[in-house]
Design an enzyme around this catalytic site. Structure first.
Site, PDB file in Angstrom:
ATOM      1  N   ARG A  94       0.830  -1.220   0.000  1.00 37.12           N
ATOM      2  CA  ARG A  94       0.000   0.000   0.000  1.00 37.12           C
ATOM      3  C   ARG A  94       0.855   1.256   0.000  1.00 37.12           C
ATOM      4  O   ARG A  94       0.582   2.200  -0.742  1.00 37.12           O
ATOM      5  CB  ARG A  94      -0.940   0.039   1.206  1.00 37.12           C
ATOM      6  N   ASN A 147      -6.203  -1.991   2.459  1.00 33.21           N
ATOM      7  CA  ASN A 147      -6.270  -3.435   2.653  1.00 33.21           C
ATOM      8  C   ASN A 147      -7.723  -3.834   2.799  1.00 33.21           C
ATOM      9  O   ASN A 147      -8.554  -3.044   3.263  1.00 33.21           O
ATOM     10  CB  ASN A 147      -5.525  -3.852   3.922  1.00 33.21           C
TER      11      ASN A 147
END
Length: 101
Positions: free
Chosen positions: A26, A44
């Site tokens: 990320r 997520n």
């Protein structure tokens, strides 16, 4: 988000499955998206996947999706699903990492 879509922008929702959590995926997505001048977000998912909403010029969004197929060292991408969001998607400002959903 603004109410009107812009013709030179595409908006694409991307879902990446594999070993993509706990490896800096990320964070790297945010860095890469900003370098490409994209707007949107990444987060997520509870099921272990990573989801992103990308917005920008079509060529830049395509480049980001290609990058997301491999991601960072330590990640293993098994599957990437990408779906364009139909207009009017509205303009998004900036790129951010969001909480897990």
């Amino acid at each position: 988000m603004a109410a009107a879509a812009e013709p030179d922008l595409v908006t694409r929702r991307v879902r990446v499955r594999g070993l993509v959590q706990g490896v800096g995926y990320r964070y790297a997505c945010v860095q890469r998206a900003e370098a490409l001048g994209l707007a949107g977000w990444v987060r997520n998912r509870i099921d272990g996947s990573v989801e992103a909403l990308l917005q920008g010029p079509p060529a830049q969004v395509d480049r980001m999706c290609e990058w997301m197929r491999t991601g960072v060292p330590g990640a293993r991408v098994d599957r990437l699903l990408a779906q364009d969001v139909p207009p009017p998607a509205g303009r998004i400002d900036g790129f951010a990492q969001q909480p897990t959903a």
